[in-house]
Design an enzyme around this catalytic site. Sequence first.
Site, PDB file in Angstrom:
ATOM      1  N   ILE A  83      -6.041  -3.684  -9.129  1.00 43.27           N
ATOM      2  CA  ILE A  83      -7.472  -3.989  -9.100  1.00 43.27           C
ATOM      3  C   ILE A  83      -7.721  -4.658  -7.751  1.00 43.27           C
ATOM      4  O   ILE A  83      -6.965  -5.550  -7.347  1.00 43.27           O
ATOM      5  CB  ILE A  83      -7.874  -4.903 -10.292  1.00 43.27           C
ATOM      6  CG1 ILE A  83      -9.375  -5.247 -10.253  1.00 43.27           C
ATOM      7  CG2 ILE A  83      -7.055  -6.167 -10.329  1.00 43.27           C
ATOM      8  CD1 ILE A  83      -9.841  -6.045 -11.477  1.00 43.27           C
ATOM      9  N   SER A  84      -8.733  -4.209  -7.024  1.00 38.79           N
ATOM     10  CA  SER A  84      -8.995  -4.730  -5.677  1.00 38.79           C
ATOM     11  C   SER A  84      -9.309  -6.222  -5.700  1.00 38.79           C
ATOM     12  O   SER A  84      -9.818  -6.753  -6.688  1.00 38.79           O
ATOM     13  CB  SER A  84     -10.173  -3.983  -5.036  1.00 38.79           C
ATOM     14  OG  SER A  84      -9.850  -2.635  -4.821  1.00 38.79           O
ATOM     15  N   ALA A  85      -9.007  -6.886  -4.594  1.00 40.08           N
ATOM     16  CA  ALA A  85      -9.357  -8.298  -4.450  1.00 40.08           C
ATOM     17  C   ALA A  85     -10.879  -8.448  -4.542  1.00 40.08           C
ATOM     18  O   ALA A  85     -11.627  -7.583  -4.058  1.00 40.08           O
ATOM     19  CB  ALA A  85      -8.865  -8.823  -3.107  1.00 40.08           C
TER      20      ALA A  85
END
Length: 252
Positions: A98-100
């Site tokens: 999951i992206s930052a």
Amino acid sequence: MPKREEEKGSVRVRAEEARGKENHTEKKGVKKQEEDQEELHKLEEMQERLIRGLEIHGTDKKVLKAMLKIPRHMFVPEYAKKGAYIDTPLDIGCGQTISAPHMVAIMCDLLELSEGLKVLEIGAGSGYNAAVMGELVGKSGHVYTVERLEPLVNFARENLKKAGYENVTVLLDDGSVGYSSYAPYDRIVVTCAAPKIPEPLLEQLKPGGIMVIPVGEYIQELIRIKKDNEGNIHKEKRGGVVFVPLIGKYGF
């Protein structure tokens, strides 16, 4: 002691034991509720601190407001929940992340999302990014998000359902070719790095539309693409990034 009296005593003892067990179970239930409430409160405080920290990037306030409404901890596996409100990518299984939060904010900001827009996302992951976009496009808009890994499709669908987002559709397919069934799209976002910009995505972008995509293998660049009303493509580099690779016909 007469037998009948003995039986009555035995019944009273069993009843007291049962009441004791019930009281113990009830106390455990109340304690569990209190612990859950305390944990939720801590997560909410961490979320608020995270979003306040993202303000330094100059992100549009409506994007940050949308992110504040969405519980990121609901979009990560149980083992990753403690890190849900740290500004870093997190493992979600299947070799994906999951992206930052700051990257989600940047990409949503670059897309210039607003009520009523139709969005295509390539790489659903856990569904978090789609939820943020779903919040921004509202009930009159819709987000179609394509994922090639079936376990993640199911995970994203479950997370979005729990979070209450009915304007997001998760699709199992090769996202590198886009999704022509619902084209053209007002906005397209790719959450994995492509070797070059896939031609089908450019074709499926509506005139006047915007696409955001990371491009490159060892050195990746975030590219914002605008298609003018005559269909001409205008590209703008928006800095170095690190994403998992886009896999598929037009990927790696």
